[in-house]
Design a protein around this motif. Sequence first.
Motif, PDB file in Angstrom:
ATOM      1  N   LEU A 173     144.625  38.700  91.476  1.00  0.00           N
ATOM      2  CA  LEU A 173     144.050  38.767  92.813  1.00  0.00           C
ATOM      3  C   LEU A 173     144.127  40.163  93.413  1.00  0.00           C
ATOM      4  N   GLU A 174     143.141  40.471  94.222  1.00  0.00           N
ATOM      5  CA  GLU A 174     143.137  41.694  95.018  1.00  0.00           C
ATOM      6  C   GLU A 174     142.904  41.297  96.470  1.00  0.00           C
ATOM      7  N   MET A 177     139.890  39.021  98.280  1.00  0.00           N
ATOM      8  CA  MET A 177     139.108  38.210  97.355  1.00  0.00           C
ATOM      9  C   MET A 177     138.872  36.821  97.941  1.00  0.00           C
ATOM     10  N   ARG A 178     137.700  36.293  97.662  1.00  0.00           N
ATOM     11  CA  ARG A 178     137.369  34.934  98.102  1.00  0.00           C
ATOM     12  C   ARG A 178     137.683  33.972  96.960  1.00  0.00           C
ATOM     13  N   VAL A 179     138.482  32.941  97.272  1.00  0.00           N
ATOM     14  CA  VAL A 179     138.905  31.964  96.261  1.00  0.00           C
ATOM     15  C   VAL A 179     138.515  30.567  96.721  1.00  0.00           C
ATOM     16  N   ALA A 198     144.412  36.611  99.334  1.00  0.00           N
ATOM     17  CA  ALA A 198     143.105  35.978  99.166  1.00  0.00           C
ATOM     18  C   ALA A 198     142.688  35.219 100.418  1.00  0.00           C
ATOM     19  N   PHE A 240     132.257  32.908  95.002  1.00  0.00           N
ATOM     20  CA  PHE A 240     133.677  33.223  95.101  1.00  0.00           C
ATOM     21  C   PHE A 240     134.095  34.110  93.922  1.00  0.00           C
ATOM     22  N   ASP A 241     135.056  34.963  94.195  1.00  0.00           N
ATOM     23  CA  ASP A 241     135.599  35.821  93.130  1.00  0.00           C
ATOM     24  C   ASP A 241     136.414  35.016  92.129  1.00  0.00           C
ATOM     25  N   ARG A 242     137.042  33.969  92.632  1.00  0.00           N
ATOM     26  CA  ARG A 242     137.833  33.095  91.763  1.00  0.00           C
ATOM     27  C   ARG A 242     137.602  31.635  92.188  1.00  0.00           C
ATOM     28  N   THR A 269     131.018  34.528  91.462  1.00  0.00           N
ATOM     29  CA  THR A 269     130.249  35.771  91.506  1.00  0.00           C
ATOM     30  C   THR A 269     130.030  36.261  90.079  1.00  0.00           C
ATOM     31  N   GLY A 272     133.234  37.218  88.610  1.00  0.00           N
ATOM     32  CA  GLY A 272     134.332  36.304  88.898  1.00  0.00           C
ATOM     33  C   GLY A 272     134.720  35.453  87.707  1.00  0.00           C
TER      34      GLY A 272
END
Length: 403
Positions: A173-174, A177-179, A198, A240-242, A269, A272
């Motif tokens: 995670l950074e 980030m959208r999870v 997140a 979402f990134d994750r 994404t 992602g």
Amino acid sequence: MLLLSNLLTKFVRNGSLHLTDATGKRHVFGGKGPGPEVHVKLHDKALHTKLFLNPELHAGEAYMDGTLTFEQGSSVYDFLYLFSINRAGLGAHRSQKLLRGLWRALKRRQQANPAKVAAANARHHYDLSTDLYRLFLDEGLNYSCAFFEHPETDTLEEAQRNKLRRIAAKLKLEPGMRVAEIGSGWGSLAIELAKNGADVTAINVSPEQLRIARERAAEAGLSDRIAFRELDYRALEGHFDRVVSVGMMEHVGIGHFDDYFAKIAALLTEDGYAFVHCIGRMTPPGTTGPFIRKYIFPGGYVPALSEVFAATERVGMWIDDMEVLRLHYYYTIKHWRERFEARRSEAAALYDERFCRMWEFYLCAVELGFLNGSNMVFQLLLSGKRDAVPIVRDFMVETLRKA
């Protein structure tokens, strides 16, 4: 009793079963191999036939109803342990082969989980009183496999924190980030990911779990980082990134695996990736046991890896990483069972004696399924892009060391 005797003679080889039937006659089965000595008494003549026709269902029901009891210090755990080390013999009996053939024929129908049915099935189990779950889960209410770095000494709380930290490390995670979390339980993982920076959208179809999750997020000061929504996974939109799914795939049903992975792919994404944690089996595809299906997890199914990979292949997703946890869930459920036993009277006050026997049968059966059966847990990282996940697996360890 003749049919049941024939079944038990072929079934019980390891350990021994001392059975007093409903007429008071005593029978002994097994004794050819190592295992426990279990003493059982039947109190209803109808069980002589019922146990022959469908032992996995009717043994549990008879224990719940008090028409199957134990003697001379034997327990339901001993009984199910004896069952677990002789399971191959049961499956080889002609009557059970026919029964399993019928179950396989009905498999897709039993696991049909359109949105309304899926919600009702989930609420059957997860909308029980949270006070019940507080009796045996860790303080974070994590109701999935923990990770035991030191099985003999780790507490359940330590092992569940290990699990959450390892998931966060795998997600790399950074901040910002959208999870998306599909099936959020009582909120522990969403809270952990939000603590790692997140912004989390966590969905669930259990109003009771969502209520508790929102309260816990507020207590942690993270309500602005987590949006808990009552929503079926098929209705979630956005990118979402994750995407994270822990203990959810078991409730999807085999007829919906393609939809499940396709939705995960659509939510990601371009760069992602997703994390999926699920109970699996190391054997070929099977069916859900009748007791678990009727009383505990209606619509649920533990997939074979061949079924999982066939679905990801059809959807076109990369399997970037896989880890198999073989005994970690055994240790987890052992803690749950022992904690439940220690606070059984409180569970009886919440529900009743029959419920407690049902819960005991459930916990013992699943614990032993991970010790002597074919069950395990797998964790996958999946993506649409081949290099979305670092190509050197060491990144997970490095992230854990920094935590």
